[in-house]
Design a protein around this motif. Structure first.
Motif, short mmCIF file in Angstrom:
data_model
loop_
_atom_site.label_atom_id
_atom_site.label_comp_id
_atom_site.label_asym_id
_atom_site.label_seq_id
_atom_site.Cartn_x
_atom_site.Cartn_y
_atom_site.Cartn_z
N VAL A 245 15.81 41.65 -28.15
CA VAL A 245 16.53 42.35 -27.08
C VAL A 245 17.02 41.37 -26.02
CG1 VAL A 245 16.22 43.94 -25.14
CG2 VAL A 245 15.46 44.60 -27.43
N LEU A 246 16.17 40.47 -25.58
CA LEU A 246 16.56 39.54 -24.53
C LEU A 246 17.64 38.57 -25.01
CD1 LEU A 246 16.20 38.59 -21.66
CD2 LEU A 246 14.25 37.20 -22.39
N ALA A 247 17.51 38.11 -26.26
CA ALA A 247 18.54 37.22 -26.81
C ALA A 247 19.89 37.92 -26.90
CB ALA A 247 18.10 36.70 -28.17
N LYS A 248 19.90 39.18 -27.27
CA LYS A 248 21.15 39.93 -27.31
C LYS A 248 21.72 40.13 -25.90
CE LYS A 248 22.76 42.06 -30.47
NZ LYS A 248 23.94 41.75 -31.31
N PHE A 249 20.86 40.39 -24.94
CA PHE A 249 21.30 40.56 -23.55
C PHE A 249 22.01 39.32 -23.04
CE2 PHE A 249 20.43 39.96 -18.99
CZ PHE A 249 20.99 41.11 -18.47
N LEU A 250 21.54 38.15 -23.45
CA LEU A 250 22.11 36.90 -22.96
C LEU A 250 23.38 36.49 -23.69
CD1 LEU A 250 18.79 34.87 -22.54
CD2 LEU A 250 20.31 35.61 -20.69
N THR A 251 23.46 36.77 -24.99
CA THR A 251 24.56 36.21 -25.78
C THR A 251 25.70 37.19 -26.06
OG1 THR A 251 23.40 36.70 -27.87
CG2 THR A 251 23.04 34.53 -26.88
N ASP A 252 25.42 38.46 -26.22
CA ASP A 252 26.51 39.41 -26.51
C ASP A 252 27.60 39.41 -25.44
OD1 ASP A 252 25.28 40.15 -28.84
OD2 ASP A 252 25.18 42.28 -28.39
N PRO A 253 27.26 39.33 -24.15
CA PRO A 253 28.32 39.35 -23.13
C PRO A 253 29.33 38.22 -23.29
CG PRO A 253 26.19 39.74 -22.11
CD PRO A 253 25.92 39.35 -23.52
N ILE A 254 28.91 37.10 -23.85
CA ILE A 254 29.83 35.97 -24.00
C ILE A 254 30.90 36.30 -25.04
CG2 ILE A 254 30.00 33.50 -24.42
CD1 ILE A 254 28.23 34.47 -21.98
N TRP A 255 30.50 36.98 -26.10
CA TRP A 255 31.50 37.38 -27.10
C TRP A 255 32.47 38.40 -26.51
CZ3 TRP A 255 33.60 35.45 -31.12
CH2 TRP A 255 34.31 36.25 -32.02
N TRP A 256 31.96 39.29 -25.64
CA TRP A 256 32.85 40.24 -24.98
C TRP A 256 33.89 39.50 -24.14
CZ3 TRP A 256 32.54 44.85 -26.91
CH2 TRP A 256 31.32 45.40 -27.28
N VAL A 257 33.49 38.44 -23.47
CA VAL A 257 34.43 37.66 -22.67
C VAL A 257 35.52 37.07 -23.57
CG1 VAL A 257 34.70 35.55 -21.30
CG2 VAL A 257 32.85 37.13 -20.79
N PHE A 258 35.10 36.45 -24.67
CA PHE A 258 36.09 35.88 -25.60
C PHE A 258 37.03 36.97 -26.12
CE2 PHE A 258 32.68 32.56 -26.64
CZ PHE A 258 33.22 31.64 -25.76
N LEU A 259 36.48 38.13 -26.38
CA LEU A 259 37.28 39.19 -26.98
C LEU A 259 38.25 39.81 -25.98
CD1 LEU A 259 37.38 40.64 -29.77
CD2 LEU A 259 35.97 42.42 -28.76
N PHE A 260 37.80 40.11 -24.77
CA PHE A 260 38.60 40.88 -23.82
C PHE A 260 39.40 40.02 -22.84
CE2 PHE A 260 35.23 44.29 -24.51
CZ PHE A 260 36.04 45.02 -25.36
N TRP A 261 38.98 38.77 -22.61
CA TRP A 261 39.65 37.97 -21.59
C TRP A 261 40.35 36.72 -22.14
CZ3 TRP A 261 35.81 41.06 -19.35
CH2 TRP A 261 36.18 41.69 -18.16
N LEU A 262 40.15 36.39 -23.39
CA LEU A 262 40.76 35.17 -23.91
C LEU A 262 42.29 35.19 -23.83
CD1 LEU A 262 40.13 32.41 -24.97
CD2 LEU A 262 39.91 33.38 -27.28
N PRO A 263 42.96 36.29 -24.22
CA PRO A 263 44.42 36.29 -24.04
C PRO A 263 44.83 36.06 -22.59
CG PRO A 263 43.77 38.07 -25.50
CD PRO A 263 42.50 37.51 -24.92
N ASP A 264 44.09 36.65 -21.66
CA ASP A 264 44.41 36.46 -20.24
C ASP A 264 44.21 35.01 -19.83
OD1 ASP A 264 44.93 37.77 -17.52
OD2 ASP A 264 43.02 36.74 -17.16
N PHE A 265 43.13 34.39 -20.31
CA PHE A 265 42.89 32.97 -20.00
C PHE A 265 44.04 32.10 -20.51
CE2 PHE A 265 41.39 28.87 -21.68
CZ PHE A 265 41.08 28.23 -20.49
N LEU A 266 44.47 32.33 -21.74
CA LEU A 266 45.56 31.54 -22.32
C LEU A 266 46.86 31.78 -21.56
CD1 LEU A 266 44.77 32.03 -26.11
CD2 LEU A 266 44.34 29.99 -24.72
N GLY A 267 47.06 33.01 -21.10
CA GLY A 267 48.25 33.30 -20.32
C GLY A 267 48.24 32.60 -18.98
N ARG A 268 47.10 32.64 -18.29
CA ARG A 268 47.00 32.00 -16.97
C ARG A 268 47.10 30.48 -17.07
NH1 ARG A 268 43.86 34.81 -12.74
NH2 ARG A 268 43.57 36.99 -13.31
N ARG A 269 46.37 29.93 -18.06
CA ARG A 269 46.23 28.47 -18.11
C ARG A 269 47.43 27.78 -18.76
NH1 ARG A 269 46.19 23.99 -17.67
NH2 ARG A 269 44.55 22.41 -17.81
#
Length: 441
Positions: A245-269
């Protein structure tokens, strides 16, 4: 009956010509995960277009992600328990119908509130994907093959992320973004028919050869509890549960960032738009595919060479965690190619880490508890994702910089591995007694 001890993992490979019907199950799980991630990622890809049309701020978009993950968090726990009770076949079918109808409903949404509602429904259905998929792997694969099987079907998340930037802009160009949701949703129902036609438990599959059935069940554990599984209170008392449970709490959010914000990062940068996202995202998620399969292959290979599950899983996770650390430099690299390589290495590391992490419930718990433990971990990961969504929206609204976000990503995986080691240093299985609880782990 005791679970296999760490030292009893056989170093020899499985016998030849035992059949490969179990890999058809993996192919179906892979296809479902592709669909799951196409449905999940489309909003992130369309974020610039929808933000202009509906006048969303960064925090508005973060709120949509937050409520999706809130629904996902609650439903993950519920789905895990339901799937353990009704089985993977019908549990998967039920959750698939919910999420696919919610995906289609995105095409009818107009405004922030309606998008929140359809994302809540999507999260409720999509929460069933991994509890059902991991339970299916536990039913169809011996322990030494599970990480590879999980790595292959989890690679569907990357393929879904590759397909989305290739297919969706083409549909939008021909029609509009509403039709993109509807077309992809209707086509996806073909998977449901294939799943219901094919999937049975190995003991019930008449086309499964005797040799392959024996191979699948070679390290299976005779049930020690009722078919409904061990009590939830017993599961919650196990340190092995909290390691996962704790390992999922720490690592799953990072995949969400890649999934939901990566296009925005590429657009901004780098100034990319909807038409320009495709090649970089395809490259990143193809690297993720390699990482997913390679991470699962590595620990399975180490086990076939004689290492126990504890060492094999943790060595593989350590190597994957090391691949993520360079991502902290991504906001400051000078060129698009370098950024893509660094982020792609990080996503590959995440997927390889996850292939091994998601194998732990079937390593540590009897089959009748696997989906419940997966559900608990998924809930923790979604809660972490909610917090990460708020953090990312707040950082971007206030500073416009992805630096703190990528620094958080770099630190998450070493911390997760330390948590696993602290809570379950030997990865010893937890064994309930005949009443569904009470036995020491």
């Amino acid at each position: 009956m005791a679970w296999p001890a760490e030292a009893t993992i056989a170093p020899s490979p499985p016998p030849a010509r035992i059949g490969r019907r179990r890999w058809i199950v993996v192919a179906l799980l892979f296809a479902a995960t592709v669909i799951n991630y196409v449905d999940r990622q489309m909003l992130g890809l369309l974020k610039p277009l929808l933000s202009r049309e509906f006048h969303w701020s960064e925090t508005d978009y973060a709120d949509i992600i937050f409520w999706f993950q809130a629904s996902y968090a609650v439903a993950y726990l519920v789905c895990g328990r339901i799937i353990d009770r009704i089985g993977a076949r019908w549990g998967y079918a039920l959750t698939f119908v919910i999420w696919n109808l919610a995906h289609i409903a995105h095409g009818l949404a107009s405004g922030l509130v309606q998008f929140v509602l359809v994302r809540v429904a999507l999260g409720a259905g999509e929460a069933g994907n991994f509890p059902a998929g991991l339970k299916s792997v536990a039913e169809w694969f011996p322990r030494r093959e599970r990480a590879l099987a999980v790595g292959v079907f989890n690679a569907g998340s990357n393929v879904g992320a590759v397909i989305t930037p290739l297919v969706v802009p083409a549909i939008v160009a021909v029609a509009d973004w509403r039709m993109a949701f509807m077309v992809t949703g209707v086509i996806s129902f073909a998977w449901l028919a294939a799943w219901l036609i094919f999937y049975r438990r190995p003991e019930e599959d008449r086309r499964l050869s005797a040799a392959e059935r024996a191979h699948i069940l070679s390290d299976a554990i005779a049930p020690t509890v009722s078919a409904s599984g061990p009590r939830l209170a017993w599961i919650l008392r196990q340190r092995q549960t909290w390691a996962y449970v704790l390992a999922k709490f720490l690592t799953d959010p990072i995949w969400w960032v890649f999934l939901f914000w990566l296009p925005d990062f590429l657009g901004r940068r780098f100034g990319l738009d909807l038409r320009g996202f495709g090649p970089p995202l395809v490259a990143i998620y193809l690297m993720s595919d390699i990482g997913s399969v390679a991470g699962g292959w590595l620990s399975s290979r180490l086990m076939r060479r004689g290492l126990g599950a504890n060492r094999a899983r943790k060595v593989a996770m350590l190597m994957c965690a090391a691949c993520v650390i360079p991502v902290l430099t991504a906001p400051w690299v000078g060129g698009l190619t370098a950024a893509v390589l660094i982020i792609g290495l990080a996503t590959a590391g995440h997927q390889g880490f996850s292939a091994n992490l998601m194998t732990l419930p079937s390593d540590l718990f009897p089959p009748s508890a696997v989906a419940t433990v997966v559900g608990l971990g998924g809930t923790a990961g979604a809660v972490g994702g909610m917090l990460m969504a708020k953090f990312t929206g707040w950082i971007l609204q206030g500073t416009g910089s992805y630096g703190p976000v990528f620094l958080t990503a770099a630190l998450a995986y070493p911390l997760a591995l330390l948590a696993i080691q602290a809570l379950s240093p030997h990865l010893r299985p937890a064994i309930p007694d005949a009443t569904g609880g009470g036995a020491p782990s």
